[in-house]
Motif scaffolding. Structure first.
Motif, short mmCIF file in Angstrom:
data_model
loop_
_atom_site.label_atom_id
_atom_site.label_comp_id
_atom_site.label_asym_id
_atom_site.label_seq_id
_atom_site.Cartn_x
_atom_site.Cartn_y
_atom_site.Cartn_z
N MET A 1 0.85 -1.19 0.00
CA MET A 1 0.00 0.00 0.00
C MET A 1 0.89 1.25 0.00
O MET A 1 1.79 1.38 0.83
CB MET A 1 -0.88 0.00 1.26
N ARG A 2 0.63 2.14 -0.94
CA ARG A 2 1.47 3.35 -1.03
C ARG A 2 1.20 4.27 0.15
O ARG A 2 0.05 4.46 0.55
CB ARG A 2 1.15 4.12 -2.31
N PRO A 3 2.26 4.87 0.72
CA PRO A 3 2.04 5.84 1.80
C PRO A 3 1.35 7.09 1.27
O PRO A 3 1.50 7.45 0.10
CB PRO A 3 3.47 6.15 2.28
N ARG A 4 0.59 7.72 2.10
CA ARG A 4 -0.08 8.96 1.69
C ARG A 4 0.97 10.04 1.42
O ARG A 4 1.99 10.11 2.08
CB ARG A 4 -1.04 9.40 2.78
N GLU A 5 0.63 10.90 0.46
CA GLU A 5 1.58 11.94 0.05
C GLU A 5 1.40 13.23 0.85
O GLU A 5 2.02 14.23 0.53
CB GLU A 5 1.40 12.24 -1.44
N PHE A 6 0.54 13.22 1.85
CA PHE A 6 0.26 14.46 2.56
C PHE A 6 -0.09 14.17 4.01
O PHE A 6 -0.41 13.04 4.39
CB PHE A 6 -0.89 15.22 1.89
N ASP A 7 -0.06 15.22 4.80
CA ASP A 7 -0.48 15.15 6.20
C ASP A 7 -2.00 15.27 6.24
O ASP A 7 -2.56 16.30 5.85
CB ASP A 7 0.18 16.28 7.00
N HIS A 8 -2.66 14.23 6.71
CA HIS A 8 -4.13 14.16 6.70
C HIS A 8 -4.75 15.35 7.43
O HIS A 8 -5.66 16.02 6.92
CB HIS A 8 -4.55 12.85 7.36
N ASP A 9 -4.27 15.65 8.64
CA ASP A 9 -4.86 16.72 9.44
C ASP A 9 -4.65 18.07 8.77
O ASP A 9 -5.52 18.94 8.81
CB ASP A 9 -4.27 16.71 10.85
N ASP A 10 -3.49 18.26 8.15
CA ASP A 10 -3.20 19.52 7.49
C ASP A 10 -4.15 19.73 6.31
O ASP A 10 -4.66 20.84 6.10
CB ASP A 10 -1.74 19.53 7.01
N VAL A 11 -4.41 18.67 5.56
CA VAL A 11 -5.33 18.78 4.43
C VAL A 11 -6.74 19.09 4.92
O VAL A 11 -7.44 19.93 4.33
CB VAL A 11 -5.32 17.49 3.59
N LEU A 12 -7.16 18.46 6.01
CA LEU A 12 -8.49 18.74 6.55
C LEU A 12 -8.61 20.20 6.97
O LEU A 12 -9.63 20.85 6.74
CB LEU A 12 -8.79 17.83 7.73
N ARG A 13 -7.57 20.73 7.57
CA ARG A 13 -7.57 22.14 8.00
C ARG A 13 -7.67 23.07 6.79
O ARG A 13 -8.48 24.00 6.77
CB ARG A 13 -6.31 22.44 8.81
N ILE A 14 -6.85 22.82 5.78
CA ILE A 14 -6.85 23.65 4.58
C ILE A 14 -8.19 23.54 3.85
O ILE A 14 -8.76 24.54 3.41
CB ILE A 14 -5.68 23.24 3.66
N ALA A 15 -8.69 22.31 3.75
CA ALA A 15 -9.97 22.10 3.06
C ALA A 15 -11.09 22.83 3.78
O ALA A 15 -11.92 23.51 3.14
CB ALA A 15 -10.27 20.61 2.98
N PHE A 16 -11.14 22.72 5.10
CA PHE A 16 -12.25 23.34 5.81
C PHE A 16 -12.19 24.85 5.71
O PHE A 16 -13.25 25.51 5.63
CB PHE A 16 -12.28 22.90 7.28
N ASP A 17 -11.01 25.42 5.69
CA ASP A 17 -10.90 26.87 5.52
C ASP A 17 -11.53 27.29 4.20
O ASP A 17 -12.25 28.29 4.14
CB ASP A 17 -9.43 27.30 5.58
N GLN A 18 -11.29 26.51 3.15
CA GLN A 18 -11.90 26.85 1.86
C GLN A 18 -13.40 26.64 1.88
O GLN A 18 -14.17 27.47 1.37
CB GLN A 18 -11.26 26.00 0.76
N PHE A 19 -13.84 25.52 2.44
CA PHE A 19 -15.28 25.26 2.51
C PHE A 19 -15.98 26.36 3.32
O PHE A 19 -17.08 26.78 2.98
CB PHE A 19 -15.55 23.91 3.18
N TRP A 20 -15.33 26.80 4.39
CA TRP A 20 -15.91 27.83 5.25
C TRP A 20 -16.04 29.15 4.49
O TRP A 20 -17.04 29.85 4.56
CB TRP A 20 -15.04 27.98 6.49
N ARG A 21 -15.01 29.49 3.75
CA ARG A 21 -15.02 30.78 3.04
C ARG A 21 -15.91 30.78 1.81
O ARG A 21 -16.61 31.76 1.53
CB ARG A 21 -13.59 31.16 2.64
N LYS A 22 -15.91 29.69 1.07
CA LYS A 22 -16.56 29.68 -0.24
C LYS A 22 -17.75 28.74 -0.34
O LYS A 22 -18.44 28.74 -1.37
CB LYS A 22 -15.53 29.30 -1.32
N GLY A 23 -18.00 27.95 0.71
CA GLY A 23 -19.05 26.95 0.63
C GLY A 23 -18.56 25.71 -0.09
O GLY A 23 -17.53 25.74 -0.77
N VAL A 24 -19.31 24.63 0.04
CA VAL A 24 -18.91 23.38 -0.62
C VAL A 24 -19.05 23.51 -2.13
O VAL A 24 -18.18 23.11 -2.89
CB VAL A 24 -19.74 22.19 -0.08
N ARG A 25 -20.15 24.12 -2.57
CA ARG A 25 -20.35 24.28 -4.02
C ARG A 25 -19.26 25.15 -4.64
O ARG A 25 -18.85 24.92 -5.77
CB ARG A 25 -21.72 24.91 -4.29
N GLY A 26 -18.83 26.17 -3.91
CA GLY A 26 -17.85 27.10 -4.46
C GLY A 26 -16.41 26.66 -4.34
O GLY A 26 -15.50 27.36 -4.80
#
Length: 199
Positions: free
Chosen positions: A1-26
């Motif tokens: 199994m290939r190791p993940r290429e990113f820090d899971h928690d960091d991606v969740l933080r970055i993703a939520f900041d975008q979802f919060w600012r622009k919404g899921v659709r945006g």
């Protein structure tokens, strides 16, 4: 199994900041991948869909928010605890430049009326669960205040009233962008629940 290429928690933080600012659709997975410095395909492999990523990111936010709320409601007189609750609530959706609003209210507005039209039932349950958990924490605070002689009303009804006002503040913030108005409403609500003097 290939190791993940990113820090899971960091991606969740970055993703939520975008979802919060622009919404899921945006928000697109390409936007998140760019800001996180990862490949878009890696996000698909790890989460399956944008909506699944949102739910995981929202779950992370919920944990952080409830921890902050428990701290806010944990010390001082009942009036101070309820003031801290509203302060945290208002500060939360006034954060960012421009203010990002309330992520739960934004998410509720993106629920689809039919399958494939926006966020689904799983998202609705996540939003409802957070509101229920916040209501329970406020109710527990009121029960404890009653035991100390600081409150003589019905804790369940008062908690629902407080949470309803807090939800309404999120809407008023979007409409008027007037923080002093929000804080006046919060203070008046506390006066209605506890009375203006004494407690």
């Amino acid at each position: 199994m290939r190791p993940r290429e990113f820090d899971h928690d960091d991606v969740l933080r970055i993703a939520f900041d975008q979802f919060w600012r622009k919404g899921v659709r945006g928000t697109s997975l390409s936007d998140i991948a760019r800001d996180a410095g990862v490949q878009r395909g890696s996000l698909y492999n790890a989460f399956g869909s944008k909506e699944a990523l949102f739910l995981q990111a929202y779950e992370r936010y919920v944990g952080d928010y409830l921890a902050a709320l428990q701290k806010a409601l944990g010390t001082g007189s009942l009036r101070k605890r309820l003031t801290a609750f509203f302060d945290l609530t208002i500060t939360n959706f006034r954060s960012g430049s421009p203010p990002r609003g309330c992520p739960t209210t934004r998410g509720l507005m993106e629920l689809g009326a039919a399958e494939g039209e926006g966020l689904d039932e799983e998202a609705r349950k996540a939003f409802a669960t957070l509101i229920s958990r916040i209501t329970a924490l406020v109710q527990d605070t009121l029960v404890a205040g009653a035991e100390r002689g600081e409150f003589s009303g019905h804790p369940g009804a008062a908690a629902l009233h407080i949470i309803t006002v807090a939800r309404g503040l999120a809407v008023l913030e979007r409409a008027y962008d007037d923080e002093p108005q929000l804080r006046r409403i919060a203070a008046h609500t506390i006066d209605l629940v506890l009375g203006k003097t004494g407690r």
